[in-house]
Design an enzyme around this catalytic site. Structure first.
Site, PDB file in Angstrom:
ATOM      1  N   GLU A 156       0.865  -1.182   0.000  1.00  0.00           N
ATOM      2  CA  GLU A 156       0.000   0.000   0.000  1.00  0.00           C
ATOM      3  C   GLU A 156       0.899   1.228   0.000  1.00  0.00           C
ATOM      4  O   GLU A 156       1.566   1.529   0.986  1.00  0.00           O
ATOM      5  CB  GLU A 156      -0.926   0.045   1.214  1.00  0.00           C
ATOM      6  CG  GLU A 156      -1.861   1.253   1.123  1.00  0.00           C
ATOM      7  CD  GLU A 156      -2.640   1.556   2.393  1.00  0.00           C
ATOM      8  OE1 GLU A 156      -3.758   2.079   2.270  1.00  0.00           O
ATOM      9  OE2 GLU A 156      -2.125   1.284   3.501  1.00  0.00           O
ATOM     10  N   LEU A 157       0.898   1.928  -1.106  1.00  0.00           N
ATOM     11  CA  LEU A 157       1.715   3.131  -1.258  1.00  0.00           C
ATOM     12  C   LEU A 157       0.870   4.343  -0.902  1.00  0.00           C
ATOM     13  O   LEU A 157      -0.004   4.756  -1.667  1.00  0.00           O
ATOM     14  CB  LEU A 157       2.227   3.232  -2.696  1.00  0.00           C
ATOM     15  CG  LEU A 157       3.037   4.479  -3.056  1.00  0.00           C
ATOM     16  CD1 LEU A 157       4.294   4.584  -2.198  1.00  0.00           C
ATOM     17  CD2 LEU A 157       3.389   4.475  -4.541  1.00  0.00           C
ATOM     18  N   ARG A 158       1.115   4.901   0.274  1.00  0.00           N
ATOM     19  CA  ARG A 158       0.414   6.113   0.704  1.00  0.00           C
ATOM     20  C   ARG A 158       1.077   7.315   0.046  1.00  0.00           C
ATOM     21  O   ARG A 158       2.287   7.505   0.158  1.00  0.00           O
ATOM     22  CB  ARG A 158       0.470   6.239   2.227  1.00  0.00           C
ATOM     23  CG  ARG A 158      -0.435   5.280   2.976  1.00  0.00           C
ATOM     24  CD  ARG A 158      -1.865   5.783   3.043  1.00  0.00           C
ATOM     25  NE  ARG A 158      -1.949   7.026   3.779  1.00  0.00           N
ATOM     26  CZ  ARG A 158      -2.156   7.122   5.094  1.00  0.00           C
ATOM     27  NH1 ARG A 158      -2.301   6.031   5.822  1.00  0.00           N
ATOM     28  NH2 ARG A 158      -2.235   8.300   5.686  1.00  0.00           N
ATOM     29  N   ARG A 186      -4.990   9.285   1.433  1.00  0.00           N
ATOM     30  CA  ARG A 186      -5.893   9.362   2.577  1.00  0.00           C
ATOM     31  C   ARG A 186      -6.108  10.818   2.955  1.00  0.00           C
ATOM     32  O   ARG A 186      -5.173  11.533   3.307  1.00  0.00           O
ATOM     33  CB  ARG A 186      -5.309   8.572   3.766  1.00  0.00           C
ATOM     34  CG  ARG A 186      -6.190   8.530   4.995  1.00  0.00           C
ATOM     35  CD  ARG A 186      -7.439   7.688   4.773  1.00  0.00           C
ATOM     36  NE  ARG A 186      -7.107   6.302   4.482  1.00  0.00           N
ATOM     37  CZ  ARG A 186      -7.543   5.646   3.431  1.00  0.00           C
ATOM     38  NH1 ARG A 186      -8.333   6.243   2.544  1.00  0.00           N
ATOM     39  NH2 ARG A 186      -7.216   4.376   3.226  1.00  0.00           N
ATOM     40  N   HIS A 206     -13.112   5.216   7.306  1.00  0.00           N
ATOM     41  CA  HIS A 206     -12.304   5.207   8.523  1.00  0.00           C
ATOM     42  C   HIS A 206     -12.931   6.105   9.588  1.00  0.00           C
ATOM     43  O   HIS A 206     -13.424   7.190   9.280  1.00  0.00           O
ATOM     44  CB  HIS A 206     -10.886   5.704   8.238  1.00  0.00           C
ATOM     45  CG  HIS A 206     -10.162   4.891   7.205  1.00  0.00           C
ATOM     46  ND1 HIS A 206     -10.456   4.978   5.867  1.00  0.00           N
ATOM     47  CD2 HIS A 206      -9.171   3.976   7.325  1.00  0.00           C
ATOM     48  CE1 HIS A 206      -9.668   4.138   5.203  1.00  0.00           C
ATOM     49  NE2 HIS A 206      -8.883   3.531   6.061  1.00  0.00           N
ATOM     50  N   LYS A 248     -13.812  -1.750   2.777  1.00  0.00           N
ATOM     51  CA  LYS A 248     -12.979  -1.758   3.981  1.00  0.00           C
ATOM     52  C   LYS A 248     -13.534  -0.795   5.024  1.00  0.00           C
ATOM     53  O   LYS A 248     -13.773   0.381   4.735  1.00  0.00           O
ATOM     54  CB  LYS A 248     -11.551  -1.344   3.613  1.00  0.00           C
ATOM     55  CG  LYS A 248     -10.629  -1.084   4.799  1.00  0.00           C
ATOM     56  CD  LYS A 248      -9.352  -0.376   4.348  1.00  0.00           C
ATOM     57  CE  LYS A 248      -8.485   0.048   5.509  1.00  0.00           C
ATOM     58  NZ  LYS A 248      -7.352   0.905   5.074  1.00  0.00           N
ATOM     59  N   ARG A 253      -6.672  -7.839  13.195  1.00  0.00           N
ATOM     60  CA  ARG A 253      -5.598  -7.934  12.196  1.00  0.00           C
ATOM     61  C   ARG A 253      -5.082  -9.368  12.080  1.00  0.00           C
ATOM     62  O   ARG A 253      -4.837  -9.859  10.979  1.00  0.00           O
ATOM     63  CB  ARG A 253      -4.449  -6.987  12.570  1.00  0.00           C
ATOM     64  CG  ARG A 253      -4.846  -5.515  12.587  1.00  0.00           C
ATOM     65  CD  ARG A 253      -3.658  -4.619  12.886  1.00  0.00           C
ATOM     66  NE  ARG A 253      -4.055  -3.226  13.019  1.00  0.00           N
ATOM     67  CZ  ARG A 253      -4.208  -2.375  12.008  1.00  0.00           C
ATOM     68  NH1 ARG A 253      -4.002  -2.782  10.770  1.00  0.00           N
ATOM     69  NH2 ARG A 253      -4.558  -1.116  12.226  1.00  0.00           N
ATOM     70  N   GLN A 256      -1.001  -1.224  13.895  1.00  0.00           N
ATOM     71  CA  GLN A 256      -0.258  -1.982  12.890  1.00  0.00           C
ATOM     72  C   GLN A 256       0.971  -2.625  13.527  1.00  0.00           C
ATOM     73  O   GLN A 256       1.643  -2.021  14.356  1.00  0.00           O
ATOM     74  CB  GLN A 256       0.187  -1.081  11.738  1.00  0.00           C
ATOM     75  CG  GLN A 256      -0.884  -0.796  10.708  1.00  0.00           C
ATOM     76  CD  GLN A 256      -0.330  -0.073   9.487  1.00  0.00           C
ATOM     77  OE1 GLN A 256       0.817   0.351   9.461  1.00  0.00           O
ATOM     78  NE2 GLN A 256      -1.159   0.085   8.473  1.00  0.00           N
TER      79      GLN A 256
END
Length: 241
Positions: A35-37, A70, A132, A159, A201, A224
């Protein structure tokens, strides 16, 4: 029980450093998705983003690349909101070199979201439609209804990531995830953030979720854990099926 892909979240401020490349290569057996933010970046020029995506592809890792911008509204660093966010997504969808795109859910903008999802899928991208809440966990019925409403837009993956304030919040998220996995067409992901929600998770697949997010170093979201450790914990459920 569903198969769970491990997504490692990276957020380079500009270019991908040599150290980050080494870390990705070292941990590649634990990673299914990068996942490239990009919301923390200063430059959003098309050429700069194309170069960034190419750098990842040139590593020749057997992974999919998920690109995420985001917004600050949903807990990120991105300052693009409303129409500027949607216009940016339209430009992003036209860029080649990655596999999946994250699009944020907004019930007031379903027509625009539907158009973006169709455009992305027509361009060969899988779509993660995400919501979110970094403050709280909605009640169980609201969580279930959120999955239902998000599913109607036709994204590949839906999600939910929410913040638990008590144990029951974690249980509610997992129950909503399990229900969604048996009742909607899209593949669901459900994350209960922070240390309290860690089980969401590590036991993601038990409840029907298909992606669990980890990190290489500094967590990009509360709760995380390192991708290597995450992969090992997920494998416990595979071994003991």
């Amino acid at each position: 029980m569903s198969k769970v892909d491990v997504a490692v979240t990276i957020a380079p401020k500009e270019e991908i450093t040599d150290q980050l490349k080494k870390d990705l290569i070292r941990e590649q057996k634990s990673i299914d998705i990068i996942e490239l933010r990009i919301d923390q970046r200063e430059s959003f020029e098309i050429a700069d983003l194309e170069r960034l995506f190419k750098t990842l592809k040139d590593l020749q890792l057997d992974v999919q690349v998920l690109v995420t911008y985001r917004t600050s509204v949903q807990g990120g660093k991105g300052q693009k909101n409303g129409n500027t966010y949607y216009e940016f997504l339209q430009d992003l969808i036209q860029i080649q070199g990655y596999d999946m795109v994250d699009i944020e859910w907004d019930e007031a903008q379903t027509e625009i979201l539907l158009q973006l999802i169709v455009q992305a899928q027509s361009a060969g991208l899988k779509v993660v439609l995400s919501q979110h809440d970094f403050d709280k966990t909605p009640n169980l019925e609201v969580l279930k209804f959120l999955y239902f409403k998000m599913n109607k837009l036709g994204a590949d993956i839906v999600k939910l990531a929410v913040m638990p304030n008590e144990k029951q919040d974690v249980l509610n998220l997992l129950e909503a995830l399990a229900t969604a996995s048996e009742s909607i067409e899209a593949k669901p992901v459900g994350i209960s953030m922070s240390h309290l929600g860690l089980i969401s998770r590590t036991a993601q697949g038990v409840f029907g979720g298909i992606i669990s997010y980890g990190c290489l170093g500094t967590p990009q979201a509360p709760g995380q854990i390192h991708v290597g450790q995450l992969k090992e914990l997920l494998n416990i459920y595979e071994i003991n099926k």
